[in-house]
Design a protein around this motif. Structure first.
Motif, PDB file in Angstrom:
ATOM      1  N   ASP A 164       5.912  -3.097  -1.153  1.00  0.00           N
ATOM      2  CA  ASP A 164       6.946  -2.457  -1.964  1.00  0.00           C
ATOM      3  C   ASP A 164       7.724  -1.419  -1.158  1.00  0.00           C
ATOM      4  O   ASP A 164       8.948  -1.322  -1.265  1.00  0.00           O
ATOM      5  N   GLY A 170       2.701  -6.713   2.346  1.00  0.00           N
ATOM      6  CA  GLY A 170       2.097  -7.251   1.138  1.00  0.00           C
ATOM      7  C   GLY A 170       1.931  -8.759   1.162  1.00  0.00           C
ATOM      8  O   GLY A 170       1.630  -9.365   0.128  1.00  0.00           O
ATOM      9  N   ASN A 182       0.470  -8.440  -4.841  1.00  0.00           N
ATOM     10  CA  ASN A 182       0.711  -7.039  -5.198  1.00  0.00           C
ATOM     11  C   ASN A 182      -0.164  -6.594  -6.357  1.00  0.00           C
ATOM     12  O   ASN A 182      -0.572  -7.409  -7.192  1.00  0.00           O
TER      13      ASN A 182
END
Length: 338
Positions: A164, A170, A182
């Motif tokens: 993010d 991620g 996530n």
């Protein structure tokens, strides 16, 4: 003789001065203990989380009001997913609290504990890893939320730093480029559809997001989530949400021999069932129905977020994070990524 008397008088004056200073210092310390002297909540203490690694109050010194993205602040304005929070969305109060007014620029959050930057290590602030007890003391106008009918609601939540804010971190190992994994933790939110007509409930839940955005699933990302019944937290009848209450989240990472744990708290008391998971070892997707669902949190670092919608004021007194120590946290500008 005069020299002796002068020296004696000076000595007495110095003793009186330092005695007065010490008395004032002790009185201030007793009346306003430092974060390190505040005892941990029972939920934290039971897990050995006895160090307060973060104490977020709201002053011009703790909020990056100039949007400089410089290190050293507790709070930064939201700058994520193509949207930036307007400074007018947060009002600092004289007692160290802040009232969140909603963002006229329609950002998803107002204040965050970490923010992306253009320079290495590409973030400023703090993200929390390795387990923690996280708690906010806040109040809000419940009726105003339902009068607003749509849009964001009062919330205290967290997203992961990896992916993010730190792009590319991620990724789900073994999957195609842009395939992410996530975690989102909603420590408190008033979900209109779920809480309407239920005056003694609020929402607190977790989301295990995965996939390629708008491709693996038609809208946004795919997810494994807690059932609505599990995510609805019931508090005592007659609870007045316009008064301050403490909303907490306990996170204990999984090990090879012990399941991970997520538990939510209201005023120090557990609300709703535990959520547990087996240690996640980068198994392939999907997480839906798997014993390791939500276990990705143990590999991530949480960025704390405070937000509300327009005409739905929420006042936050403080936010605290309790951990065994801060060694698993990411603190900008402390480079922990290559």
């Amino acid at each position: 003789m005069l020299r002796f008397l002068s020296f004696k008088c000076l000595t007495i004056f110095v003793l009186i001065f330092f005695s007065s200073f010490l008395l004032v210092f002790l009185n201030k310390s007793l009346a306003d203990p430092s974060p390190d002297s505040v005892p941990p909540p029972n939920a934290a203490k039971e897990q050995g989380y006895e160090t307060r690694t973060f104490h977020g109050i709201f002053t011009p010194e703790t909020i990056d009001l100039g949007k400089t993205k410089s290190p050293g602040y507790s709070w930064y304005f939201w700058d994520l997913f193509g949207r930036k929070a307007n400074i007018s969305s947060v009002q600092i109060n004289d007692d160290g609290s802040a009232t969140f007014l909603g963002d006229p620029d329609k950002s998803y959050g107002q204040l965050v504990s970490a923010v992306k930057t253009g320079n290495y290590p590409h973030f400023a602030g703090t993200a929390f890893g390795g387990g923690a007890y996280i708690e906010a003391t806040l109040k809000f106008d419940r009726e105003a939320v339902f009068k607003a009918k749509k849009g964001p609601v009062p919330a205290f939540w967290a997203l992961q730093m990896e992916g993010d804010i730190l792009w590319g971190k991620g990724h789900w190992p073994g999957m195609p480029h842009r395939y992410v994994h996530n975690i989102e933790v909603d420590i408190f939110e008033l979900v209109r559809d779920l809480q309407k007509g239920k005056k003694n409930t609020y929402g607190a839940s977790m989301h295990d997001w995965f996939g390629i955005h708008n491709e693996t699933c038609s809208k946004s990302l795919c997810q494994e989530k807690m059932p609505h019944r599990e995510g609805t937290r019931v508090v005592p009848e007659g609870t007045d949400f316009s008064e301050y209450h403490r909303y907490g989240f306990l996170w204990v990472p999984a090990t090879e021999t012990k399941k991970g744990l997520a538990r939510f708290y209201f005023d120090g008391e557990q609300v709703g069932p535990d959520r547990r998971w087996n240690r996640y070892n980068n198994e392939p997707p999907p997480p839906i129905g798997k014993s390791w669902a939500f276990g990705i949190i143990d590999q991530r670092h949480l960025v704390l977020i405070l937000s509300t919608g327009l005409k739905q004021p929420m006042t936050v007194k403080e936010v605290s994070v309790w951990q065994k120590d801060a060694s698993s946290n990411l603190v900008g500008f402390t480079p922990k990524y290559d």
